[in-house]
Design a protein around this motif. Structure first.
Motif, PDB file in Angstrom:
ATOM      1  N   TRP A  88       0.894  -0.871   0.170  1.00  0.00           N
ATOM      2  CA  TRP A  88       0.025   0.160   0.075  1.00  0.00           C
ATOM      3  C   TRP A  88       0.956   1.320   0.014  1.00  0.00           C
ATOM      4  N   TRP A  89      -0.184   2.651  -0.926  1.00  0.00           N
ATOM      5  CA  TRP A  89       1.008   3.830  -0.834  1.00  0.00           C
ATOM      6  C   TRP A  89       0.081   4.128   0.429  1.00  0.00           C
ATOM      7  N   ASP A  90       0.628   5.014   0.778  1.00  0.00           N
ATOM      8  CA  ASP A  90       0.098   6.243   2.161  1.00  0.00           C
ATOM      9  C   ASP A  90      -0.191   7.241   0.480  1.00  0.00           C
ATOM     10  N   LEU A  91      -1.698   8.029   1.054  1.00  0.00           N
ATOM     11  CA  LEU A  91      -2.637   8.480  -0.025  1.00  0.00           C
ATOM     12  C   LEU A  91      -2.152   9.753   0.001  1.00  0.00           C
ATOM     13  N   MET A  92      -0.924  10.311   1.454  1.00  0.00           N
ATOM     14  CA  MET A  92      -1.100  11.931   1.451  1.00  0.00           C
ATOM     15  C   MET A  92       0.814  11.523   1.473  1.00  0.00           C
ATOM     16  N   ASP A  93       1.120  10.999   0.700  1.00  0.00           N
ATOM     17  CA  ASP A  93       2.858  10.621  -0.653  1.00  0.00           C
ATOM     18  C   ASP A  93       2.800  12.089  -0.888  1.00  0.00           C
ATOM     19  N   PRO A  94       4.025  12.550  -0.689  1.00  0.00           N
ATOM     20  CA  PRO A  94       3.464  13.718  -1.890  1.00  0.00           C
ATOM     21  C   PRO A  94       3.766  13.713  -3.449  1.00  0.00           C
ATOM     22  N   ALA A  95       4.393  12.416  -3.732  1.00  0.00           N
ATOM     23  CA  ALA A  95       4.009  12.388  -4.965  1.00  0.00           C
ATOM     24  C   ALA A  95       2.698  12.184  -5.113  1.00  0.00           C
ATOM     25  N   GLU A 144      -0.327  12.762  -3.702  1.00  0.00           N
ATOM     26  CA  GLU A 144      -1.614  13.828  -2.907  1.00  0.00           C
ATOM     27  C   GLU A 144      -1.564  14.764  -3.415  1.00  0.00           C
ATOM     28  N   PRO A 145      -1.712  15.274  -4.824  1.00  0.00           N
ATOM     29  CA  PRO A 145      -2.077  16.398  -5.545  1.00  0.00           C
ATOM     30  C   PRO A 145      -3.655  15.812  -6.562  1.00  0.00           C
ATOM     31  N   VAL A 146      -3.252  14.352  -6.456  1.00  0.00           N
ATOM     32  CA  VAL A 146      -4.251  13.855  -6.847  1.00  0.00           C
ATOM     33  C   VAL A 146      -4.841  13.506  -5.879  1.00  0.00           C
ATOM     34  N   THR A 147      -4.810  11.769  -5.192  1.00  0.00           N
ATOM     35  CA  THR A 147      -5.853  12.179  -4.237  1.00  0.00           C
ATOM     36  C   THR A 147      -6.481  13.366  -3.663  1.00  0.00           C
ATOM     37  N   SER A 148      -5.994  14.230  -3.726  1.00  0.00           N
ATOM     38  CA  SER A 148      -6.671  15.351  -2.551  1.00  0.00           C
ATOM     39  C   SER A 148      -7.670  15.608  -4.000  1.00  0.00           C
ATOM     40  N   LEU A 149      -7.857  15.869  -5.021  1.00  0.00           N
ATOM     41  CA  LEU A 149      -8.295  16.196  -5.995  1.00  0.00           C
ATOM     42  C   LEU A 149      -9.392  15.725  -6.170  1.00  0.00           C
ATOM     43  N   LEU A 150      -9.425  14.325  -6.041  1.00  0.00           N
ATOM     44  CA  LEU A 150     -10.497  13.005  -6.230  1.00  0.00           C
ATOM     45  C   LEU A 150     -11.346  13.771  -5.313  1.00  0.00           C
ATOM     46  N   ARG A 151     -10.778  13.700  -3.787  1.00  0.00           N
ATOM     47  CA  ARG A 151     -11.769  13.378  -2.895  1.00  0.00           C
ATOM     48  C   ARG A 151     -12.597  14.825  -2.998  1.00  0.00           C
ATOM     49  N   ALA A 152     -11.990  16.447  -2.715  1.00  0.00           N
ATOM     50  CA  ALA A 152     -12.628  17.108  -3.250  1.00  0.00           C
ATOM     51  C   ALA A 152     -13.567  17.323  -4.046  1.00  0.00           C
ATOM     52  N   SER A 153     -13.438  16.373  -5.128  1.00  0.00           N
ATOM     53  CA  SER A 153     -13.900  16.396  -6.746  1.00  0.00           C
ATOM     54  C   SER A 153     -14.968  14.973  -6.480  1.00  0.00           C
ATOM     55  N   HIS A 160     -16.573  -8.586  -4.610  1.00  0.00           N
ATOM     56  CA  HIS A 160     -18.125  -7.581  -4.139  1.00  0.00           C
ATOM     57  C   HIS A 160     -19.527  -8.927  -3.963  1.00  0.00           C
ATOM     58  N   GLU A 161     -19.881  -8.352  -3.401  1.00  0.00           N
ATOM     59  CA  GLU A 161     -21.074  -8.967  -3.376  1.00  0.00           C
ATOM     60  C   GLU A 161     -22.890  -8.369  -2.609  1.00  0.00           C
ATOM     61  N   GLY A 162     -22.730  -7.014  -2.946  1.00  0.00           N
ATOM     62  CA  GLY A 162     -23.609  -6.209  -3.044  1.00  0.00           C
ATOM     63  C   GLY A 162     -24.845  -6.569  -3.477  1.00  0.00           C
ATOM     64  N   ALA A 163     -25.655  -5.972  -3.590  1.00  0.00           N
ATOM     65  CA  ALA A 163     -27.397  -5.472  -3.685  1.00  0.00           C
ATOM     66  C   ALA A 163     -27.086  -5.125  -5.516  1.00  0.00           C
ATOM     67  N   GLY A 164     -26.007  -4.147  -5.066  1.00  0.00           N
ATOM     68  CA  GLY A 164     -25.950  -3.345  -6.537  1.00  0.00           C
ATOM     69  C   GLY A 164     -25.220  -3.526  -7.073  1.00  0.00           C
ATOM     70  N   ALA A 165     -24.044  -2.774  -8.361  1.00  0.00           N
ATOM     71  CA  ALA A 165     -23.282  -2.501  -8.722  1.00  0.00           C
ATOM     72  C   ALA A 165     -22.435  -2.251  -7.860  1.00  0.00           C
ATOM     73  N   LEU A 166     -21.040  -2.506  -7.798  1.00  0.00           N
ATOM     74  CA  LEU A 166     -19.952  -1.877  -7.033  1.00  0.00           C
ATOM     75  C   LEU A 166     -19.142  -0.568  -8.691  1.00  0.00           C
ATOM     76  N   PHE A 167     -19.139   0.759  -8.292  1.00  0.00           N
ATOM     77  CA  PHE A 167     -18.234   1.560  -9.715  1.00  0.00           C
ATOM     78  C   PHE A 167     -17.111   1.680  -8.749  1.00  0.00           C
ATOM     79  N   ILE A 168     -16.285   2.108  -9.507  1.00  0.00           N
ATOM     80  CA  ILE A 168     -14.851   2.114  -8.864  1.00  0.00           C
ATOM     81  C   ILE A 168     -14.147   3.336 -10.173  1.00  0.00           C
ATOM     82  N   LEU A 169     -13.562   4.138  -9.543  1.00  0.00           N
ATOM     83  CA  LEU A 169     -12.650   5.088 -10.623  1.00  0.00           C
ATOM     84  C   LEU A 169     -11.409   4.549 -10.663  1.00  0.00           C
ATOM     85  N   GLU A 170     -10.714   3.995 -11.302  1.00  0.00           N
ATOM     86  CA  GLU A 170      -9.305   3.762 -11.231  1.00  0.00           C
ATOM     87  C   GLU A 170      -8.519   4.582 -11.661  1.00  0.00           C
ATOM     88  N   VAL A 171      -7.530   4.789 -11.128  1.00  0.00           N
ATOM     89  CA  VAL A 171      -6.664   5.937 -11.748  1.00  0.00           C
ATOM     90  C   VAL A 171      -5.363   5.602 -11.304  1.00  0.00           C
TER      91      VAL A 171
END
Length: 399
Positions: free
Chosen positions: A195-202, A204-213, A368-379
């Motif tokens: 796993w990578w730290d989502l706040m790794d400087p490399a 963070e610009p992308v992960t913060s943008l995804l969260r904010a959007s 995935h074992e949910g009642a509805g579909a799982l949607f993931i944005l893969e970057v």
């Protein structure tokens, strides 16, 4: 009649896969026809028999028969049932394909360097061994997969001129055996494993943008679903070879081969907000380094849909540790999980579960074992060490 075909088109003294493949196909047709009956009869002997027939040809081949081995691998990989079922993904045939790849990797063509594993990304023995390990894992034969991994990383002398024995590959982990592995790229963290730290400087610009959007990204699902399946605008089924159960669909919006999907991300007027948000934000693309991609998916933006009631993806990877994968849950992750490098983490709407980042070389499985579909944005983003090296004009670290 079937085995009478085996000599057609073959070189003198050299067996041909044709008759064996035809015989195997008879068994597979019987298997799927039985499953189509009202009682859905399952006859596991038939896939085993198909693999046995093909294995009898494999037992006759030697180190010098690399062309026949490659032809056999291609033919077995294309086997399907009468209605297009992915017969090549049945466990006995997965195991057989793994054996074929091992023979190619250890064969005369790879030793001499004249012709080696043309189906792999690097046309190298390590590529065939990487594929063989993956197929053994898909077949559920972890013992064979482990043996192939140990073979691949053990020091060996490839020729009499080699003073220092070197392995086929420098994979540091059984769960990290991708084809395009750069040993000098730093891992995310010794404490986090794959796993990578989502706040790794490399990152963070992308992960913060995804969260904010997040709201805008989720709103993009409506027009995608309205477009219907297939084509340049619709979600397309991923080959069943990667799906153990259920159905997995993807829509690729950016990769290293096609760039941005013009149907959705046309520069003049993008139809999706995520195109506007992410265009020019991927580290490699932003610095004009797309020519340095090691693989079309080195940087990528895609929408994935896993359908209910149950979808389980087989172990697969991003093909290289030069890719850092970021999975961002858009919706439907109430009963879902992500396995990376043998470590399981839940996917869900709560903080710490909606977004995960990891080394793209590690095995990835999704359930995935949910009642509805799982949607993931893969970057997928280029590894920061590779971005730094290419930006400084030093080229890619050695494979």
């Amino acid at each position: 009649q079937v085995f009478g075909q085996s000599s057609a088109g073959a070189a003198p003294g050299q067996p041909s896969p044709a008759g064996y493949v035809t015989a195997a196909r008879h068994y597979l047709d019987a298997y799927y026809e039985a499953r189509a009956l009202p009682g859905k009869l399952t006859l596991p002997f038939y896939p085993v028999a198909a693999a046995h027939v093909l294995g009898s040809l494999l037992d006759k081949l030697g180190a010098a028969d690399f062309q026949v081995l490659e032809d056999l691998y291609a033919a077995v990989s294309e086997l399907s049932g009468p209605s297009g079922e992915a017969a090549a993904a049945l466990a006995p045939l997965l195991g057989l394909r793994s054996r074929i790849l091992e023979m190619i990797a250890l064969g005369e063509g790879c030793r001499q360097g004249s012709r080696c594993c043309s189906m792999s990304l690097l046309t190298a023995a390590s590529g065939c061994l990487s594929m063989a390990i993956t197929l053994a894992k898909h077949a559920g034969d972890l013992g064979r997969a482990r043996a192939l991994y140990e073979l691949s990383v053990a020091p060996r002398a490839s020729s009499m001129q080699d003073r220092v024995p070197s392995p086929f590959a420098h994979w540091p982990s059984f769960w990290q055996s991708c084809q395009l592995f750069l040993p000098r790229l730093r891992p995310g963290s010794a404490m986090l494993g794959p796993w990578w730290d989502l706040m790794d400087p490399a990152l963070e610009p992308v992960t913060s943008l995804l969260r904010a959007s997040a709201a805008a990204l989720r709103a993009d699902l409506a027009p995608i679903l309205a477009a219907g399946p297939g084509g340049k605008r619709g979600l397309t089924a991923v080959p069943m070879a990667l799906v153990e159960r259920g159905r997995w669909e993807r829509l690729v919006l950016y990769d290293g081969t096609r760039g941005w999907n013009e149907a959705w991300c046309g520069a003049a007027r993008p139809a999706l907000q995520l195109c506007r948000l992410l265009r020019g934000k991927l580290p490699g693309e932003a610095r004009g380094l797309a020519r340095g991609y090691l693989h079309p998916g080195n940087e990528e933006v895609a929408i994935s849909r896993l359908l209910p009631p149950v979808t389980k993806l087989r172990a697969h990877s991003g093909e290289t540790n030069a890719r850092i994968s970021i999975d961002f849950v858009l919706t439907g992750a109430e009963a879902s999980s992500l396995h990376v490098g043998g470590q399981k983490r839940p996917l869900g709407p709560s903080p710490g579960q909606e977004m995960l980042a990891y080394d793209g070389c590690f095995d990835r499985e999704v359930t995935h074992e949910g009642a509805g579909a799982l949607f993931i944005l893969e970057v997928g983003v280029m590894h920061p060490s590779l971005v730094e090296a290419l930006s400084a004009g030093r080229g890619s670290p050695e494979l």
